[in-house]
Design a protein around this motif. Structure first.
Motif, PDB file in Angstrom:
ATOM      1  N   TYR A  93      71.598  66.003 -12.089  1.00 40.86           N
ATOM      2  CA  TYR A  93      70.738  64.984 -12.692  1.00 40.86           C
ATOM      3  C   TYR A  93      70.896  64.989 -14.206  1.00 40.86           C
ATOM      4  CZ  TYR A  93      66.682  61.971 -13.340  1.00 40.86           C
ATOM      5  OH  TYR A  93      65.865  60.911 -13.676  1.00 40.86           O
ATOM      6  N   ARG A  94      70.949  66.168 -14.798  1.00 42.96           N
ATOM      7  CA  ARG A  94      71.140  66.265 -16.251  1.00 42.96           C
ATOM      8  C   ARG A  94      72.468  65.650 -16.678  1.00 42.96           C
ATOM      9  NH1 ARG A  94      68.910  72.516 -16.720  1.00 42.96           N
ATOM     10  NH2 ARG A  94      66.795  71.987 -17.441  1.00 42.96           N
ATOM     11  N   VAL A  95      73.525  65.931 -15.930  1.00 45.19           N
ATOM     12  CA  VAL A  95      74.835  65.376 -16.272  1.00 45.19           C
ATOM     13  C   VAL A  95      74.813  63.854 -16.165  1.00 45.19           C
ATOM     14  CG1 VAL A  95      77.225  65.175 -15.479  1.00 45.19           C
ATOM     15  CG2 VAL A  95      76.191  67.430 -15.742  1.00 45.19           C
ATOM     16  N   ASN A  96      74.196  63.325 -15.114  1.00 50.53           N
ATOM     17  CA  ASN A  96      74.142  61.872 -14.952  1.00 50.53           C
ATOM     18  C   ASN A  96      73.382  61.208 -16.096  1.00 50.53           C
ATOM     19  OD1 ASN A  96      75.613  61.844 -12.565  1.00 50.53           O
ATOM     20  ND2 ASN A  96      73.806  62.049 -11.275  1.00 50.53           N
ATOM     21  N   ARG A  97      72.278  61.810 -16.510  1.00 51.65           N
ATOM     22  CA  ARG A  97      71.530  61.243 -17.633  1.00 51.65           C
ATOM     23  C   ARG A  97      72.360  61.336 -18.915  1.00 51.65           C
ATOM     24  NH1 ARG A  97      69.430  60.605 -13.645  1.00 51.65           N
ATOM     25  NH2 ARG A  97      70.820  58.828 -13.907  1.00 51.65           N
ATOM     26  N   ALA A  98      73.081  62.432 -19.082  1.00 48.01           N
ATOM     27  CA  ALA A  98      73.910  62.601 -20.276  1.00 48.01           C
ATOM     28  C   ALA A  98      75.026  61.563 -20.320  1.00 48.01           C
ATOM     29  CB  ALA A  98      74.485  64.014 -20.311  1.00 48.01           C
TER      30      ALA A  98
ATOM     31  N   GLY B 165      68.862  69.007 -21.646  1.00 46.71           N
ATOM     32  CA  GLY B 165      68.557  70.326 -21.115  1.00 46.71           C
ATOM     33  C   GLY B 165      69.699  71.313 -21.085  1.00 46.71           C
ATOM     34  N   PHE B 166      70.804  71.026 -21.789  1.00 47.40           N
ATOM     35  CA  PHE B 166      71.916  71.965 -21.835  1.00 47.40           C
ATOM     36  C   PHE B 166      71.683  72.969 -22.961  1.00 47.40           C
ATOM     37  CE2 PHE B 166      73.498  68.189 -19.806  1.00 47.40           C
ATOM     38  CZ  PHE B 166      74.234  68.692 -18.738  1.00 47.40           C
ATOM     39  N   LYS B 167      72.070  74.208 -22.733  1.00 44.22           N
ATOM     40  CA  LYS B 167      71.816  75.252 -23.718  1.00 44.22           C
ATOM     41  C   LYS B 167      72.698  75.102 -24.947  1.00 44.22           C
ATOM     42  CE  LYS B 167      70.232  78.492 -20.195  1.00 44.22           C
ATOM     43  NZ  LYS B 167      70.464  79.777 -19.498  1.00 44.22           N
ATOM     44  N   THR B 168      73.951  74.684 -24.745  1.00 41.42           N
ATOM     45  CA  THR B 168      74.873  74.478 -25.864  1.00 41.42           C
ATOM     46  C   THR B 168      75.767  73.283 -25.559  1.00 41.42           C
ATOM     47  OG1 THR B 168      76.639  75.859 -24.947  1.00 41.42           O
ATOM     48  CG2 THR B 168      74.949  76.977 -26.295  1.00 41.42           C
ATOM     49  N   SER B 169      76.416  72.776 -26.596  1.00 39.74           N
ATOM     50  CA  SER B 169      77.375  71.683 -26.401  1.00 39.74           C
ATOM     51  C   SER B 169      78.550  72.132 -25.536  1.00 39.74           C
ATOM     52  CB  SER B 169      77.884  71.180 -27.757  1.00 39.74           C
ATOM     53  OG  SER B 169      76.841  70.664 -28.528  1.00 39.74           O
TER      54      SER B 169
ATOM     55  N   PHE C 132      77.542  71.986 -21.947  1.00 38.85           N
ATOM     56  CA  PHE C 132      77.571  70.601 -21.511  1.00 38.85           C
ATOM     57  C   PHE C 132      79.003  70.142 -21.251  1.00 38.85           C
ATOM     58  CE2 PHE C 132      77.644  66.075 -23.250  1.00 38.85           C
ATOM     59  CZ  PHE C 132      77.385  65.510 -22.023  1.00 38.85           C
ATOM     60  N   ALA C 133      79.905  70.474 -22.175  1.00 41.29           N
ATOM     61  CA  ALA C 133      81.300  70.051 -22.027  1.00 41.29           C
ATOM     62  C   ALA C 133      81.929  70.601 -20.750  1.00 41.29           C
ATOM     63  CB  ALA C 133      82.103  70.496 -23.250  1.00 41.29           C
ATOM     64  N   ARG C 134      81.666  71.883 -20.461  1.00 37.10           N
ATOM     65  CA  ARG C 134      82.231  72.488 -19.253  1.00 37.10           C
ATOM     66  C   ARG C 134      81.679  71.825 -17.993  1.00 37.10           C
ATOM     67  NH1 ARG C 134      81.084  77.259 -22.033  1.00 37.10           N
ATOM     68  NH2 ARG C 134      79.298  77.643 -20.659  1.00 37.10           N
TER      69      ARG C 134
ATOM     70  N   VAL D   7      77.215  64.230 -29.333  1.00 35.60           N
ATOM     71  CA  VAL D   7      77.292  65.058 -28.128  1.00 35.60           C
ATOM     72  C   VAL D   7      76.284  66.193 -28.197  1.00 35.60           C
ATOM     73  CG1 VAL D   7      78.779  66.626 -26.820  1.00 35.60           C
ATOM     74  CG2 VAL D   7      79.697  64.460 -27.647  1.00 35.60           C
ATOM     75  N   SER D   8      76.111  66.779 -29.371  1.00 39.83           N
ATOM     76  CA  SER D   8      75.146  67.872 -29.522  1.00 39.83           C
ATOM     77  C   SER D   8      73.729  67.404 -29.235  1.00 39.83           C
ATOM     78  CB  SER D   8      75.227  68.457 -30.934  1.00 39.83           C
ATOM     79  OG  SER D   8      76.485  69.055 -31.161  1.00 39.83           O
ATOM     80  N   GLU D   9      73.375  66.226 -29.751  1.00 41.44           N
ATOM     81  CA  GLU D   9      72.029  65.691 -29.525  1.00 41.44           C
ATOM     82  C   GLU D   9      71.820  65.360 -28.058  1.00 41.44           C
ATOM     83  OE1 GLU D   9      68.143  64.312 -30.198  1.00 41.44           O
ATOM     84  OE2 GLU D   9      69.476  65.607 -31.371  1.00 41.44           O
ATOM     85  N   ILE D  10      72.825  64.787 -27.417  1.00 35.56           N
ATOM     86  CA  ILE D  10      72.722  64.461 -25.994  1.00 35.56           C
ATOM     87  C   ILE D  10      72.558  65.729 -25.165  1.00 35.56           C
ATOM     88  CG2 ILE D  10      74.024  63.565 -24.015  1.00 35.56           C
ATOM     89  CD1 ILE D  10      75.157  61.440 -25.942  1.00 35.56           C
ATOM     90  N   ALA D  11      73.353  66.753 -25.504  1.00 37.39           N
ATOM     91  CA  ALA D  11      73.239  68.028 -24.785  1.00 37.39           C
ATOM     92  C   ALA D  11      71.828  68.583 -24.897  1.00 37.39           C
ATOM     93  CB  ALA D  11      74.258  69.027 -25.332  1.00 37.39           C
TER      94      ALA D  11
END
Length: 276
Positions: free
Chosen positions: A213-218, A237-241, A244-246, A229-233
């Motif tokens: 769900y987090r990835v889809n919203r991102a 709810g991602f801990k780091t950019s 999120f990238a991985r 990308v940092s703000e979106i992460a």
């Protein structure tokens, strides 16, 4: 249970869709609603005053607006508010359809199907007018989808209230730090029981559902806003950019940069909702 929206296709005069990001403190209106309209809220918040009555809408929800009412929109004071919309002009509007409209809930959690229909309409409207038969068909499909989603949610609530409660909470709090224990506590179940429910009805685990769900919203933010990308992460709810990238590469097979490069909506945003 709510009925089905029904009116002749020839009564659908046009359908339209758009996307906009309001800055902090933005507002729109007052205006008189002319169409049947779905407003899909992704970030920020939205307070809609309808004939003097306040409706508070959180991100991750779609709002059903009905013609003939005075509306004023006030958006988040502290962050950007991004939403998209589909409006459909139906004239004349049969009495049975009016009755059904007022039986439906005013807002529902956003679904993948709602997003796909909106994507398709936005893409097609670049090349065809809003009264094109295909666009009108898509607008009609969006209106039919709202009661269908209502029934699906009611059935889920009736059969699995704990699962419904957890899904709703995830949709509203996905940006926060969440553990399996947190979700189990929300459901009033053991972690093991909640995992079994998710595997039975969602074909995944609670935490896998959360990260998907987090990835889809991102992805939606990547393709529809200019946020970094940092703000979106951070917002999703991602801990780091890097985390999120991985995960976006793992789940979607594409990088964040590839999603952003493929987007062509940022320069064609339109107002919410349209004055017609």
């Amino acid at each position: 249970m709510q009925g089905v929206l029904s009116f002749p296709f020839d009564n659908v005069r046009y359908a339209h869709a758009g996307s906009i990001v309001y800055p902090p403190g933005g507002r729109y209106g007052p205006r008189i609603q002319q169409d049947i309209q779905l407003v899909l809220l992704y970030t920020g918040e939205m307070n809609v005053t309808i004939d003097g009555r306040l409706l508070h809408v959180q991100p991750g929800h779609a709002v059903l607006l009905k013609p003939g009412h005075e509306e004023t929109f006030i958006f988040s004071k502290t962050e950007e508010t991004w939403h998209r919309w589909i409006s459909v002009k139906v004239s004349p509007l049969p009495e049975a359809a009016i009755h059904t409209l007022y039986e439906l809930p005013e807002f529902l959690p956003l679904s993948g199907e709602m997003n796909l229909l909106t994507d398709l309409m936005l893409n097609m409207l670049r090349n065809v007018p809003r009264d094109d038969a295909t666009i009108r068909s898509l607008g009609l499909a969006a209106l039919h989808l709202f009661p269908t989603e209502t029934k699906r949610i009611l059935l889920r609530r009736e059969k699995h209230p704990a699962l419904y409660a957890v899904l709703t909470w995830i949709h509203e709090h996905f940006a926060e730090e969440i553990t399996l224990r947190d979700l189990a506590n929300r459901a009033g179940l053991s972690s093991e029981h909640l995992v079994r429910l998710f595997k039975q009805h969602e074909q995944t685990t609670p935490m896998h559902y959360l990260w998907n769900y987090r990835v889809n919203r991102a992805v939606e933010l990547l393709t529809n806003t200019g946020l970094t990308v940092s703000e979106i992460a951070h917002r999703c709810g991602f801990k780091t950019s890097n985390h999120f990238a991985r995960l976006i590469k793992q789940l979607k097979g594409r990088t964040a940069s590839e999603f952003r490069q493929s987007s062509s909506n940022l320069d064609t945003k339109e107002g919410v909702p349209p004055r017609v």
